[in-house]
Design a protein around this motif. Sequence first.
Motif, PDB file in Angstrom:
ATOM      1  N   MET A  84      46.059  14.870   8.363  1.00 29.10           N
ATOM      2  CA  MET A  84      45.760  13.476   8.116  1.00 29.10           C
ATOM      3  C   MET A  84      44.776  13.026   9.197  1.00 29.10           C
ATOM      4  O   MET A  84      44.983  13.266  10.375  1.00 29.10           O
ATOM      5  N   SER A  85      43.750  12.356   8.792  1.00 25.10           N
ATOM      6  CA  SER A  85      42.717  11.935   9.733  1.00 25.10           C
ATOM      7  C   SER A  85      43.153  10.699  10.515  1.00 25.10           C
ATOM      8  O   SER A  85      44.107  10.003  10.147  1.00 25.10           O
ATOM      9  N   LEU A  86      42.443  10.434  11.582  1.00 30.37           N
ATOM     10  CA  LEU A  86      42.733   9.273  12.408  1.00 30.37           C
ATOM     11  C   LEU A  86      42.523   7.981  11.616  1.00 30.37           C
ATOM     12  O   LEU A  86      43.305   7.037  11.744  1.00 30.37           O
ATOM     13  N   GLY A  87      41.517   7.969  10.767  1.00 27.31           N
ATOM     14  CA  GLY A  87      41.277   6.791   9.927  1.00 27.31           C
ATOM     15  C   GLY A  87      42.424   6.535   8.962  1.00 27.31           C
ATOM     16  O   GLY A  87      42.809   5.389   8.729  1.00 27.31           O
ATOM     17  N   ARG A  88      42.960   7.606   8.401  1.00 25.42           N
ATOM     18  CA  ARG A  88      44.089   7.465   7.468  1.00 25.42           C
ATOM     19  C   ARG A  88      45.329   6.966   8.199  1.00 25.42           C
ATOM     20  O   ARG A  88      46.065   6.125   7.687  1.00 25.42           O
ATOM     21  N   LEU A  89      45.573   7.498   9.418  1.00 21.65           N
ATOM     22  CA  LEU A  89      46.708   7.018  10.210  1.00 21.65           C
ATOM     23  C   LEU A  89      46.568   5.532  10.526  1.00 21.65           C
ATOM     24  O   LEU A  89      47.554   4.786  10.471  1.00 21.65           O
ATOM     25  N   LEU A  90      45.369   5.107  10.840  1.00 20.29           N
ATOM     26  CA  LEU A  90      45.126   3.694  11.116  1.00 20.29           C
ATOM     27  C   LEU A  90      45.351   2.851   9.865  1.00 20.29           C
ATOM     28  O   LEU A  90      45.956   1.778   9.932  1.00 20.29           O
ATOM     29  N   ALA A  91      44.907   3.355   8.714  1.00 20.48           N
ATOM     30  CA  ALA A  91      45.112   2.625   7.458  1.00 20.48           C
ATOM     31  C   ALA A  91      46.601   2.519   7.127  1.00 20.48           C
ATOM     32  O   ALA A  91      47.079   1.454   6.702  1.00 20.48           O
ATOM     33  N   VAL A  92      47.345   3.600   7.330  1.00 22.76           N
ATOM     34  CA  VAL A  92      48.789   3.594   7.052  1.00 22.76           C
ATOM     35  C   VAL A  92      49.502   2.628   7.996  1.00 22.76           C
ATOM     36  O   VAL A  92      50.355   1.844   7.571  1.00 22.76           O
ATOM     37  N   ALA A  93      49.160   2.679   9.284  1.00 25.85           N
ATOM     38  CA  ALA A  93      49.805   1.784  10.251  1.00 25.85           C
ATOM     39  C   ALA A  93      49.504   0.319   9.944  1.00 25.85           C
ATOM     40  O   ALA A  93      50.402  -0.533   9.982  1.00 25.85           O
ATOM     41  N   THR A  94      48.259   0.020   9.616  1.00 20.67           N
ATOM     42  CA  THR A  94      47.893  -1.361   9.277  1.00 20.67           C
ATOM     43  C   THR A  94      48.600  -1.807   8.004  1.00 20.67           C
ATOM     44  O   THR A  94      49.111  -2.927   7.928  1.00 20.67           O
ATOM     45  N   ALA A  95      48.648  -0.932   7.007  1.00 26.59           N
ATOM     46  CA  ALA A  95      49.326  -1.270   5.760  1.00 26.59           C
ATOM     47  C   ALA A  95      50.818  -1.490   5.986  1.00 26.59           C
ATOM     48  O   ALA A  95      51.415  -2.398   5.391  1.00 26.59           O
ATOM     49  N   LEU A  96      51.427  -0.686   6.858  1.00 28.70           N
ATOM     50  CA  LEU A  96      52.845  -0.874   7.155  1.00 28.70           C
ATOM     51  C   LEU A  96      53.091  -2.204   7.856  1.00 28.70           C
ATOM     52  O   LEU A  96      54.062  -2.904   7.537  1.00 28.70           O
ATOM     53  N   LEU A  97      52.247  -2.567   8.795  1.00 32.65           N
ATOM     54  CA  LEU A  97      52.411  -3.865   9.466  1.00 32.65           C
ATOM     55  C   LEU A  97      52.294  -5.018   8.468  1.00 32.65           C
ATOM     56  O   LEU A  97      53.071  -5.971   8.515  1.00 32.65           O
ATOM     57  N   MET A  98      51.330  -4.916   7.566  1.00 28.90           N
ATOM     58  CA  MET A  98      51.178  -5.962   6.542  1.00 28.90           C
ATOM     59  C   MET A  98      52.391  -5.985   5.612  1.00 28.90           C
ATOM     60  O   MET A  98      52.886  -7.059   5.253  1.00 28.90           O
ATOM     61  N   ALA A  99      52.881  -4.814   5.224  1.00 28.83           N
ATOM     62  CA  ALA A  99      54.024  -4.738   4.316  1.00 28.83           C
ATOM     63  C   ALA A  99      55.281  -5.303   4.966  1.00 28.83           C
ATOM     64  O   ALA A  99      56.042  -6.038   4.325  1.00 28.83           O
ATOM     65  N   ILE A 100      55.499  -4.987   6.236  1.00 33.01           N
ATOM     66  CA  ILE A 100      56.683  -5.488   6.936  1.00 33.01           C
ATOM     67  C   ILE A 100      56.615  -7.001   7.066  1.00 33.01           C
ATOM     68  O   ILE A 100      57.605  -7.702   6.833  1.00 33.01           O
TER      69      ILE A 100
END
Length: 165
Positions: free
Chosen positions: A1-17
């Motif tokens: 998983m690329s660094l960009g994908r990890l950043l997208a997942v982390a940002t999406a999780l923060l928004m979802a929470i």
Amino acid sequence: MSLGRLLAVATALLMAIACGGLALGIGVVLDPVLRDLLGTLGLSGLEAVLSDLAEGYAPDPGMVEGAVNLGRAILLLVAVPPALNAVVGEVLRFRSLAWYGGATGLLTALLPWLMRGGAGPAGAGEGRVTAILFCAGGVAGLVYWLAAGRFAGRGAPTMWAAPRR
């Protein structure tokens, strides 16, 4: 998983929470029984803490411990299901809205029962609480899917990517 994908997942999780917590708060406020209970417990507890602070006393340790435990429970309800489903969805490359919305809602609704060890209903209004939790989890899952879940297993398209032919 690329660094960009990890950043997208982390940002999406923060928004979802955040959206799941907001949906849970709205559900509690809209339910008349929970709203009355929250008003009674919340106002009496707030009044006790404020009167102690105004008189120069430290707040009751039991009250502080209760507030910390309530915060932990809310964090558990709104953070763990979207994070768990996001990890499983990313690893298994699920891109389905049904997975992110439905599974997150189901896990959020079942979490209180799982924490009690699968015991029967705790009270008369538990059906309404379960429905509110399902909706809050579903909202969190939908937000995660919109932000990152639909691109699971592949990089999100960028504006600089060359068009495929």
